[in-house]
Scaffold this motif. Sequence first.
Motif, PDB file in Angstrom:
ATOM      1  N   GLN A   1     -17.116 -54.718 -31.607  1.00 18.95           N
ATOM      2  CA  GLN A   1     -16.912 -54.914 -33.213  1.00 18.95           C
ATOM      3  C   GLN A   1     -17.997 -54.801 -33.958  1.00 18.95           C
ATOM      4  O   GLN A   1     -17.865 -54.624 -35.317  1.00 18.95           O
ATOM      5  CB  GLN A   1     -16.073 -56.038 -33.399  1.00 18.95           C
ATOM      6  N   ASP A   2     -19.302 -54.731 -33.582  1.00 18.24           N
ATOM      7  CA  ASP A   2     -20.361 -55.007 -34.298  1.00 18.24           C
ATOM      8  C   ASP A   2     -21.299 -53.581 -34.381  1.00 18.24           C
ATOM      9  O   ASP A   2     -22.075 -53.435 -34.927  1.00 18.24           O
ATOM     10  CB  ASP A   2     -21.474 -55.841 -33.634  1.00 18.24           C
TER      11      ASP A   2
ATOM     12  N   GLN B   1     -22.689 -50.544 -46.254  1.00 15.60           N
ATOM     13  CA  GLN B   1     -21.336 -51.251 -46.126  1.00 15.60           C
ATOM     14  C   GLN B   1     -20.987 -51.193 -44.639  1.00 15.60           C
ATOM     15  O   GLN B   1     -21.606 -50.315 -43.719  1.00 15.60           O
ATOM     16  CB  GLN B   1     -20.158 -50.890 -46.652  1.00 15.60           C
ATOM     17  N   ASP B   2     -20.186 -52.151 -43.849  1.00 12.43           N
ATOM     18  CA  ASP B   2     -19.606 -52.261 -42.641  1.00 12.43           C
ATOM     19  C   ASP B   2     -18.825 -51.006 -42.769  1.00 12.43           C
ATOM     20  O   ASP B   2     -17.786 -50.491 -43.623  1.00 12.43           O
ATOM     21  CB  ASP B   2     -18.855 -53.434 -42.253  1.00 12.43           C
ATOM     22  N   PHE B   3     -18.672 -49.888 -41.651  1.00 15.44           N
ATOM     23  CA  PHE B   3     -17.704 -48.830 -41.156  1.00 15.44           C
ATOM     24  C   PHE B   3     -16.450 -49.785 -40.618  1.00 15.44           C
ATOM     25  O   PHE B   3     -16.525 -50.664 -39.928  1.00 15.44           O
ATOM     26  CB  PHE B   3     -18.185 -47.859 -40.409  1.00 15.44           C
ATOM     27  N   GLU B   4     -15.302 -49.178 -40.809  1.00 16.43           N
ATOM     28  CA  GLU B   4     -14.170 -49.784 -40.443  1.00 16.43           C
ATOM     29  C   GLU B   4     -13.883 -49.179 -38.911  1.00 16.43           C
ATOM     30  O   GLU B   4     -13.893 -48.214 -38.703  1.00 16.43           O
ATOM     31  CB  GLU B   4     -12.761 -49.392 -41.224  1.00 16.43           C
ATOM     32  N   LEU B   5     -13.671 -50.368 -38.197  1.00 20.60           N
ATOM     33  CA  LEU B   5     -13.244 -50.014 -36.600  1.00 20.60           C
ATOM     34  C   LEU B   5     -12.000 -50.550 -36.268  1.00 20.60           C
ATOM     35  O   LEU B   5     -11.446 -51.511 -36.832  1.00 20.60           O
ATOM     36  CB  LEU B   5     -14.422 -50.976 -35.853  1.00 20.60           C
ATOM     37  N   PRO B   6     -11.317 -49.712 -35.332  1.00 15.44           N
ATOM     38  CA  PRO B   6     -10.162 -50.208 -34.897  1.00 15.44           C
ATOM     39  C   PRO B   6     -10.173 -51.584 -34.196  1.00 15.44           C
ATOM     40  O   PRO B   6     -11.195 -51.955 -33.574  1.00 15.44           O
ATOM     41  CB  PRO B   6      -9.673 -49.156 -33.951  1.00 15.44           C
ATOM     42  N   GLU B   7      -9.093 -52.116 -34.310  1.00 13.36           N
ATOM     43  CA  GLU B   7      -9.024 -53.594 -33.906  1.00 13.36           C
ATOM     44  C   GLU B   7      -9.429 -53.819 -32.251  1.00 13.36           C
ATOM     45  O   GLU B   7      -9.719 -54.561 -31.909  1.00 13.36           O
ATOM     46  CB  GLU B   7      -7.671 -54.174 -34.151  1.00 13.36           C
TER      47      GLU B   7
ATOM     48  N   ARG C   1     -21.271 -52.120 -37.728  1.00 16.21           N
ATOM     49  CA  ARG C   1     -21.781 -53.177 -38.874  1.00 16.21           C
ATOM     50  C   ARG C   1     -22.849 -52.216 -39.760  1.00 16.21           C
ATOM     51  O   ARG C   1     -23.670 -51.619 -39.340  1.00 16.21           O
ATOM     52  CB  ARG C   1     -22.214 -54.443 -38.525  1.00 16.21           C
TER      53      ARG C   1
ATOM     54  N   ASN D   1     -22.892 -45.001 -46.119  1.00 13.98           N
ATOM     55  CA  ASN D   1     -21.952 -45.909 -46.512  1.00 13.98           C
ATOM     56  C   ASN D   1     -22.073 -46.759 -47.404  1.00 13.98           C
ATOM     57  O   ASN D   1     -22.015 -48.046 -47.465  1.00 13.98           O
ATOM     58  CB  ASN D   1     -21.326 -46.502 -45.201  1.00 13.98           C
TER      59      ASN D   1
END
Length: 210
Positions: free
Chosen positions: A69-70, A58-64, A73, A171
């Motif tokens: 942003q990749d 899965q993608d890990f969550e990143l802050p906005e 992923r 993940n």
Amino acid sequence: MMRLGPYESTNDPQESRQKFPTLSSHASITAAETEVGQIWAQADWWLRRYVKVACFTQDFELPENAVDQDALRGWAHPALWAHYGGRHSGVCLRFDRAKLIDQFQAQLGSRGQCFHGAVQYPVQRFSSVPVEGLDVGQGLEFGIDAVVSRYIEKNHQDLFFTKHHDWANENEFRLILSEPSLLPAYLSIGDCLTGVFLGDTFPAARLDAV
């Protein structure tokens, strides 16, 4: 087309090695040692060979406000490319998870028990065997298949979606099919595929094929 592999082919020895579920019985039930051995053997056969799995990252969550942003992923993990992507020479497929789950349930739901979800990685992971075991009396009365099926229904989170914390970097997200068959399970993924990513050392001569 994607093939779900037998559960015993996973890399974690806690998952791939022989299973010995806890056994319980009523006071009025006494099972001979040979019967206990047969129950364990049949349960192990079901849990490792009848159960089939497809594993994803899965993608890990990143802050906005993250610049890239990749960066985390599912297809952007160098260690996973090294382990599972032919040492960076392979291909990574990206899926729409919701569509993949829908297709999994629609195509394979009639064959057996279907489960899906993210894998949990608790820091304390001492056993892969749930506390509540197989009922010996029910196994002798109704057959081990029915008892193991109920056991899986109640304990699938512990059995298939909980791993040692050392695997947390993967993940992982899984599709699980439990059915009384050794035949392969295939899943059509054409409507779920959203991207194809090539490894850093993917052979240039194979680009046209991709």
